[in-house]
Design a protein around this motif. Sequence first.
Motif, short mmCIF file in Angstrom:
data_model
loop_
_atom_site.label_atom_id
_atom_site.label_comp_id
_atom_site.label_asym_id
_atom_site.label_seq_id
_atom_site.Cartn_x
_atom_site.Cartn_y
_atom_site.Cartn_z
N ASP A 1 10.11 22.74 11.30
CA ASP A 1 10.51 21.38 10.90
C ASP A 1 9.31 20.44 10.98
O ASP A 1 8.40 20.63 11.78
N TRP B 1 15.57 14.46 6.04
CA TRP B 1 15.86 15.87 6.33
C TRP B 1 16.67 16.07 7.61
O TRP B 1 17.43 17.03 7.73
N SER C 1 9.35 15.76 4.68
CA SER C 1 9.52 17.22 4.54
C SER C 1 9.02 17.71 3.19
O SER C 1 9.21 18.88 2.84
N PHE D 1 8.58 21.77 3.02
CA PHE D 1 9.23 22.41 4.16
C PHE D 1 10.58 22.96 3.70
O PHE D 1 11.29 22.31 2.94
N TYR E 1 13.71 20.87 3.66
CA TYR E 1 14.04 19.98 2.54
C TYR E 1 14.89 20.73 1.51
O TYR E 1 15.82 20.16 0.94
#
Length: 233
Positions: free
Chosen positions: A20, A108, A169, A177, A180
Amino acid sequence: MTLLQRCTLLWGSADLYDDDPHVRVVDNCVYLPYSHGNVWGLFSSDGKPVLEAIDFREGVHVPGDQRLPDEGRIDLAVTERSDTSYIYIGRINFHYGHFLVNTLPRFWNITKIKSPNTKILFHGPMSVEQIFSTPYVKTIFSMLGLRPEDFVKFAIPTKIKHVVVPKTSFEEQRAGFYTYKSLCSDIGRRILHNKDLSTRIDTLYYSKTRLKSAVGIIKNEAELEEYMREKGQ
């Protein structure tokens, strides 16, 4: 005839992360209101910009409508706001593509960290009423359980006691990421939950042929559309 060619060039990078994004808690920070092309943003108590609050492009470029102070600090008379905690989600950008690339990625973890008394702090030229009068923005925010009264911005420099800053994100032209992807998939499932879909849609293609202007276009996109229609796609 070859309609598509493999892309061999990349503007920036395309890194993917399983973990994260970082979440920073900033105490006694200063909020400078949005002012296009001038100094605005979130600053720590020593006057330095909160880097996690900036939507960098390629990891280094500050957004074109935001300038950082030359001396690296600010000294302004500010109004004290110590009655609540805030979650900072950056500038709300109403360009559809930039909303998906710059604004939404900061949400997110919003459903996990927001409490009923927490306010969502943002920058931008638009009022909260204007935000929720934009159909796709209103739909997406409502899928996250967010209402107009959850959002706030300040018109004057303001000192805030406690702000949570989730780092984005999705970093434009740099990295994404997987969290997301999960956020967008969850929003899509909620939107489709009460929809009666008689036909399964496996692939969607977003075309730019009807746009009056665009940053980038596909040179033979109209030809590509016709090919897909002929193939029943």
